[in-house]
Each structure stands twice: as C-alpha cells, then as structure tokens.
Design a protein around this motif. Structure first.
Motif, PDB file in Angstrom:
ATOM      1  N   ALA A  12      39.531  44.685  37.531  1.00 47.75           N
ATOM      2  CA  ALA A  12      38.580  43.610  37.842  1.00 47.75           C
ATOM      3  C   ALA A  12      38.163  42.866  36.582  1.00 47.75           C
ATOM      4  N   SER A  16      39.399  38.990  35.746  1.00 50.11           N
ATOM      5  CA  SER A  16      38.398  37.927  35.606  1.00 50.11           C
ATOM      6  C   SER A  16      38.425  37.315  34.206  1.00 50.11           C
ATOM      7  N   GLY A  63      33.018  39.608  37.322  1.00 45.86           N
ATOM      8  CA  GLY A  63      33.966  40.710  37.155  1.00 45.86           C
ATOM      9  C   GLY A  63      33.302  41.951  36.588  1.00 45.86           C
ATOM     10  N   ILE A  66      31.199  43.522  39.355  1.00 48.72           N
ATOM     11  CA  ILE A  66      32.058  44.263  40.280  1.00 48.72           C
ATOM     12  C   ILE A  66      32.523  45.571  39.650  1.00 48.72           C
TER      13      ILE A  66
END
Length: 73
Positions: A12, A16, A63, A66
């Motif tokens: 992630a 990103s 990102g 997350i």
C-alpha cells in the motif's frame, strides 16, 4: 497470517508513493511545457500546479493510513 498484513501494508505504501511520484512528475512537466508556450501565464500556471501537487500528495498520506490500519487492526 500476521506477516501478510505487513506485506500488504508495504504494498500500500509503495503503490501510493509510486503513484504520487508519477502524478507529480506529470503535473510539473506539463506545467513547465505550458510556461514555455505561454510565459505570460506563468504565475497562474504555477499556482494551479501547487494546488495540483498538494492534492496529489494526499495519495501517499492515505496509503500510510491504510498501512497503519492493516498493521494495527
């Protein structure tokens, strides 16, 4: 299965960051191209570029959020 959360978090963050780098490069290169074509609009173009770069920089922040959710949830 705990290790998969760390791998997902790394993906992630990497994705990103890569997307933001690509987006920033595209915005800045097109702004420079536009300034060379119409130098009289350079102040307007720079202002718009900074707004665009600021919006693009929200992607790595999301990102990181997350990734933190994947690690700590």
């Amino acid at each position: 299965m705990e290790g998969l959360n760390y791998i997902a978090a790394a993906i992630a963050v990497f994705g990103s960051a890569l997307a933001a780098a690509y987006g920033n490069g595209k915005v800045i290169s097109k702004t420079i191209e536009s300034i060379t074509r119409q130098p009289e609009l350079s102040s307007e173009l720079k202002g718009t570029m900074f707004i665009g770069v600021g919006i693009i920089e929200a992607v790595p922040i999301l990102g990181i959020v997350i990734a933190l959710l994947l690690i700590f949830m």
